[in-house]
Design an enzyme around this catalytic site. Sequence first.
Site, PDB file in Angstrom:
ATOM      1  CD  GLU A 268      -2.967  -0.730  -0.098  1.00 44.90           C
ATOM      2  OE1 GLU A 268      -3.516   0.388  -0.201  1.00 44.90           O
ATOM      3  OE2 GLU A 268      -3.127  -1.640  -0.935  1.00 44.90           O
ATOM      4  CD1 TRP A 271      -1.528  -0.290  -3.961  1.00 44.38           C
ATOM      5  CD2 TRP A 271      -1.952   0.995  -5.747  1.00 44.38           C
ATOM      6  NE1 TRP A 271      -2.114  -1.084  -4.924  1.00 44.38           N
ATOM      7  CE2 TRP A 271      -2.389  -0.316  -6.029  1.00 44.38           C
ATOM      8  CE3 TRP A 271      -2.111   1.978  -6.721  1.00 44.38           C
ATOM      9  CZ2 TRP A 271      -2.968  -0.665  -7.238  1.00 44.38           C
ATOM     10  CZ3 TRP A 271      -2.696   1.646  -7.941  1.00 44.38           C
ATOM     11  CH2 TRP A 271      -3.121   0.335  -8.183  1.00 44.38           C
ATOM     12  CD1 TRP A 299     -17.190  13.763 -18.102  1.00 49.12           C
ATOM     13  CD2 TRP A 299     -18.010  12.327 -16.615  1.00 49.12           C
ATOM     14  NE1 TRP A 299     -16.170  12.894 -17.789  1.00 49.12           N
ATOM     15  CE2 TRP A 299     -16.658  11.993 -16.869  1.00 49.12           C
ATOM     16  CE3 TRP A 299     -18.732  11.545 -15.715  1.00 49.12           C
ATOM     17  CZ2 TRP A 299     -16.012  10.923 -16.254  1.00 49.12           C
ATOM     18  CZ3 TRP A 299     -18.082  10.477 -15.088  1.00 49.12           C
ATOM     19  CH2 TRP A 299     -16.746  10.175 -15.367  1.00 49.12           C
ATOM     20  CG  ASN A 334      -8.310   3.271   0.282  1.00 54.09           C
ATOM     21  OD1 ASN A 334      -8.133   4.284  -0.374  1.00 54.09           O
ATOM     22  ND2 ASN A 334      -8.169   2.050  -0.242  1.00 54.09           N
ATOM     23  CD1 TRP A 352     -12.908  11.991 -14.320  1.00 60.52           C
ATOM     24  CD2 TRP A 352     -11.410  12.841 -12.905  1.00 60.52           C
ATOM     25  NE1 TRP A 352     -11.855  12.475 -15.071  1.00 60.52           N
ATOM     26  CE2 TRP A 352     -10.922  13.001 -14.240  1.00 60.52           C
ATOM     27  CE3 TRP A 352     -10.621  13.296 -11.848  1.00 60.52           C
ATOM     28  CZ2 TRP A 352      -9.696  13.602 -14.517  1.00 60.52           C
ATOM     29  CZ3 TRP A 352      -9.395  13.887 -12.122  1.00 60.52           C
ATOM     30  CH2 TRP A 352      -8.946  14.044 -13.433  1.00 60.52           C
ATOM     31  CD1 TRP A 375     -10.656  11.784  -6.248  1.00 61.98           C
ATOM     32  CD2 TRP A 375     -12.604  11.255  -7.198  1.00 61.98           C
ATOM     33  NE1 TRP A 375     -11.640  11.981  -5.306  1.00 61.98           N
ATOM     34  CE2 TRP A 375     -12.841  11.670  -5.872  1.00 61.98           C
ATOM     35  CE3 TRP A 375     -13.672  10.885  -7.995  1.00 61.98           C
ATOM     36  CZ2 TRP A 375     -14.128  11.711  -5.326  1.00 61.98           C
ATOM     37  CZ3 TRP A 375     -14.959  10.921  -7.461  1.00 61.98           C
ATOM     38  CH2 TRP A 375     -15.177  11.331  -6.139  1.00 61.98           C
TER      39      TRP A 375
END
Length: 470
Positions: A268, A271, A299, A334, A352, A375
């Site tokens: 993690e 990441w 959108w 998360n 987004w 996102w």
Amino acid sequence: MAKALLWLRNDLRLADNPALAAALDEGEVVPLYVLDPVAKLGGASLWWLHHSLASLRDDIAGRGGHLVVRRGDATKIVPALARKIGAVSVHAGQAHEPWLRESDRAAAEALARLDIPFHRQRSALLLSPEHIASRSGDPYRVYTPFSRAAFDAVHPRSPIAPPDRLAGGGRVESERLEDWGLLPTQPDWADGLRGAWTPGEAGAWARLGDFLEDDLAAYARERDRPDRSGTSRLSPHLHWGEISIDAVWREASAAKPDGSGKQTYLKELLWREFAGYLLWHNPKLAVEPLRAEYASFPWRRAPAELRAWQHGRTGIPIVDAGMRQLWQTGWMHNRMRMVTASFLVKHLLIPWQEGAAWFWDCLVDADAANNAASWQWVAGCGTDAAPYFRVFNPVLQGWKFDPDGAYVREFMPELAQLPDKFIQNPWEAPEDVLREAGVTLGKTYPRPIVDLKSGRNRALAAFKEIGGKG
């Protein structure tokens, strides 16, 4: 005695600070923080910054030093102050945020004209992103091969002790942190933040210690449960640099016992590293989709639905609980970040960028790289993104990760008396059950603003319009 200027940004600490160590090698250090409006920090970030700077100021004062704070254009303030104090050099941590990289470039040019060297040290990330590339020489675009290369390349620094003395800056003019007005007053919405966090270096180390002792061993099993304390909650401390990523990697790697919890946590951390890497190589990550076909995505403009999502009034309990946790504490678990983001961009088809902007304003750990990369991952338009057909069903997510409804009840008191059977889907509860729980749909709690099945089908159709492929 020679003086060096230490330009602090997202490295608000004394221990494990390579820029500070390099500055001390030059002589007396003048530590400086510049609040530059180019960063456009959100409200929760400004709250954290005030308390983090206050903590750092006290730590420096305890060592005989003085933290200088200024507000304005850093590209002008830094060279001017370096010249005024007769600095032999300026030191800072390497930044990956686009505005800081531009500030570095402009400041370096101004300092060069003054013949003052500008040195930057790796500080915010475990690896310098410009030095990692695939076998073809191009930047990685997928996490898994990046993580393999990064894991092999990570060699965290040995600990750097904080200085016993930090004389410098005492005669340099400084603004008053309290005059900056970073804390909310009318209204004071920060009570939940004060109860949840202890900004500053000491708070960061305490949080790491608690996590390693109480949660690391079970991290792989518990990290997806928002109703439990299974994550490190170190993200704001890492973002502001109150603790170094090298220190967290060292301490987690050395913790006992070995097992899946430790390995999952280290992955993690990678990441986070990958997000910084993506931003370094894609400076427009916060505003432009990395996959070009998403520039024409259909959108919807739906301001009322956006407001309902922002304020936790969508009628979907697990989504609303996540959004209220964000507002109350400046942080969101998360798993809930993925669920709430998926609901916005897929069930509601709202861009987004709108969600990223709201998170940026509300998160105490608002990080340019993590926010944008995450996102884009959920929206399906980033590198290594979630496939277009992955549309989280928030009710199923609630049953899976909050099976007893404890998380929903914590942040949704108006639903607290509902039985477990209907805590994630109150619209399916019989009228007598709702009445006994004190819930009136459409009054005390809204009905869903979108039918989940219809919303999913609309999203899949929209993705097919642009030739979506997972």
